[in-house]
Design an enzyme around this catalytic site. Sequence first.
Site, PDB file in Angstrom:
ATOM      1  N   ARG A 179       0.807  -1.227   0.000  1.00  0.00           N
ATOM      2  CA  ARG A 179       0.000   0.000   0.000  1.00  0.00           C
ATOM      3  C   ARG A 179       0.839   1.275   0.000  1.00  0.00           C
ATOM      4  O   ARG A 179       0.483   2.235  -0.681  1.00  0.00           O
ATOM      5  CB  ARG A 179      -1.070   0.005   1.097  1.00  0.00           C
ATOM      6  CG  ARG A 179      -0.617  -0.274   2.481  1.00  0.00           C
ATOM      7  CD  ARG A 179      -1.592  -1.129   3.233  1.00  0.00           C
ATOM      8  NE  ARG A 179      -1.131  -2.508   3.169  1.00  0.00           N
ATOM      9  CZ  ARG A 179      -1.893  -3.549   3.221  1.00  0.00           C
ATOM     10  NH1 ARG A 179      -3.179  -3.415   3.342  1.00  0.00           N
ATOM     11  NH2 ARG A 179      -1.384  -4.749   3.151  1.00  0.00           N
ATOM     12  N   THR A 180       1.947   1.289   0.729  1.00  0.00           N
ATOM     13  CA  THR A 180       2.722   2.531   0.789  1.00  0.00           C
ATOM     14  C   THR A 180       3.350   2.841  -0.573  1.00  0.00           C
ATOM     15  O   THR A 180       3.285   3.965  -1.055  1.00  0.00           O
ATOM     16  CB  THR A 180       3.807   2.432   1.878  1.00  0.00           C
ATOM     17  OG1 THR A 180       3.178   2.056   3.103  1.00  0.00           O
ATOM     18  CG2 THR A 180       4.523   3.750   2.076  1.00  0.00           C
ATOM     19  N   LYS A 188      25.571  -5.297  -5.521  1.00  0.00           N
ATOM     20  CA  LYS A 188      26.985  -5.557  -5.842  1.00  0.00           C
ATOM     21  C   LYS A 188      27.895  -4.974  -4.766  1.00  0.00           C
ATOM     22  O   LYS A 188      29.097  -4.831  -4.970  1.00  0.00           O
ATOM     23  CB  LYS A 188      27.339  -4.930  -7.198  1.00  0.00           C
ATOM     24  CG  LYS A 188      26.522  -5.448  -8.364  1.00  0.00           C
ATOM     25  CD  LYS A 188      26.947  -4.732  -9.633  1.00  0.00           C
ATOM     26  CE  LYS A 188      26.021  -5.046 -10.791  1.00  0.00           C
ATOM     27  NZ  LYS A 188      26.255  -4.144 -11.915  1.00  0.00           N
ATOM     28  N   ARG A 214      11.968   3.738   1.714  1.00  0.00           N
ATOM     29  CA  ARG A 214      11.657   2.759   2.776  1.00  0.00           C
ATOM     30  C   ARG A 214      12.879   1.883   2.978  1.00  0.00           C
ATOM     31  O   ARG A 214      13.501   1.430   2.005  1.00  0.00           O
ATOM     32  CB  ARG A 214      10.466   1.899   2.376  1.00  0.00           C
ATOM     33  CG  ARG A 214      10.337   0.665   3.267  1.00  0.00           C
ATOM     34  CD  ARG A 214       9.049  -0.038   3.105  1.00  0.00           C
ATOM     35  NE  ARG A 214       7.952   0.721   3.677  1.00  0.00           N
ATOM     36  CZ  ARG A 214       6.778   0.180   4.004  1.00  0.00           C
ATOM     37  NH1 ARG A 214       6.558  -1.096   3.809  1.00  0.00           N
ATOM     38  NH2 ARG A 214       5.827   0.924   4.508  1.00  0.00           N
ATOM     39  N   HIS A 232       6.917   6.167  10.452  1.00  0.00           N
ATOM     40  CA  HIS A 232       6.212   6.005   9.181  1.00  0.00           C
ATOM     41  C   HIS A 232       5.234   7.187   9.107  1.00  0.00           C
ATOM     42  O   HIS A 232       4.031   7.023   9.269  1.00  0.00           O
ATOM     43  CB  HIS A 232       5.487   4.658   9.198  1.00  0.00           C
ATOM     44  CG  HIS A 232       4.972   4.199   7.874  1.00  0.00           C
ATOM     45  ND1 HIS A 232       4.967   5.000   6.739  1.00  0.00           N
ATOM     46  CD2 HIS A 232       4.421   3.007   7.493  1.00  0.00           C
ATOM     47  CE1 HIS A 232       4.444   4.315   5.736  1.00  0.00           C
ATOM     48  NE2 HIS A 232       4.108   3.111   6.170  1.00  0.00           N
TER      49      HIS A 232
HETATM   50  C1  NCD Z   1       3.201  -1.139   7.999  1.00  0.00           C
HETATM   51  C2  NCD Z   1       4.665  -0.966   7.724  1.00  0.00           C
HETATM   52  O1  NCD Z   1       5.209  -1.525   6.782  1.00  0.00           O
HETATM   53  O2  NCD Z   1       5.231  -0.234   8.494  1.00  0.00           O
HETATM   54  N1  NCD Z   1       2.385  -1.180   6.901  1.00  0.00           N
HETATM   55  C3  NCD Z   1       2.194  -0.076   6.104  1.00  0.00           C
HETATM   56  O3  NCD Z   1       3.117   0.561   5.648  1.00  0.00           O
HETATM   57  N2  NCD Z   1       0.932   0.300   5.847  1.00  0.00           N
HETATM   58  C4  NCD Z   1       2.885  -2.044   9.089  1.00  0.00           C
HETATM   59  C5  NCD Z   1       3.412  -3.455   9.063  1.00  0.00           C
HETATM   60  O4  NCD Z   1       4.348  -3.818   8.373  1.00  0.00           O
HETATM   61  O5  NCD Z   1       2.849  -4.266   9.833  1.00  0.00           O
END
Ligand code: NCD
Length: 327
Positions: free
Chosen positions: A57-58, A85, A107, A135
Amino acid sequence: MSQNRHLLAIRHLDKGDIEELLDLGREMKARVLSGNATLPDLSRKVVGMLFFENSTRTRVSFEQAAHYLRMKCTSFTQAGSSMSKGETLKDTILTLRSERLDGLVMRHRMSGTPYLAARYFGGPVLNAGDGAHEHPTQALGDALTIHERLGKLKNLRIAIVGDVLHSRVARSDAWLFHKLGNDVRFVGPRTLMPHVTANLPGEIFYDLAKGIEDANVVICLRLQKERMEGAFISSVGEYAKLYQLNRQTLRYAAKDCLVMHPGPLNRGIEVDDIAADGDHSVITNQVENGVFVRMAGLYWAFGGEPFTKRKAAAKKQTAKPKAKVKS
Ligand code: NCD
């Protein structure tokens, strides 16, 4: 447009910044849903989508947000890059800088890496989740959803239940709700609670019934096994028995409480189908609002001004000069 800025953590934002981002998110939503209102045009900007950890989703919502703003995206994963590498993160960031990317969405499984990127990259960096740290855009989407549903984002009791220790969502949510004047609670087993509780703004409860008592919002968290080293719970079954949000345990919360989850859901563990899909659930709204707050985040990071201020300034500029009165 004013100066570029990074969006790295809710903890470093003040109340004014948070409210500005939420207003922008609301405005983006209204404009997208209306279908014919103009959206900011960032078509001259190229943004790197750096996802060094899995995401559904992100990643998709950041890409969708960038598309609505007409930005160009370059996707980047660790496996398909020179990092496989042996190239360091610093050298990778310097490379992307030399290739004239304008912004980065990042991320990473290590806490703090977006700060390193911000240090070596010229333009704005947006944190899309770093280790168990923060986040920020997830918290903004959660806040927008609560405000839409309950009509306020103040004086609410908000319980965050489950694996707080490994959760970046818990940290960003807690900071945001605390800064806006809500009663934040962390609920879960001792082994899944942060050791230095004083650093996080919330009261700790080890008992689900007490922790979610009269809560206006219950946020369920997944057991983040990929971030655990060793055993933190005796068994998943026992954890579910003590901390699952379901038809029975939902009764402890306020009558019209909202059930939230950042996803991905592990149904039958932290949440059952009734809680996840029932009338209280706003989980799909969280996902939808994730797109609009990420539009807000990208626009804000590239120096975008609040729409209302822009409207007022534009009005002032186009206002007819007052006729001079002859004396
Ligand atoms: C979360 C994350 O990856 O931090 N999900 C998200 O980004 N919506 C929560 C999780 O991984 O449980």
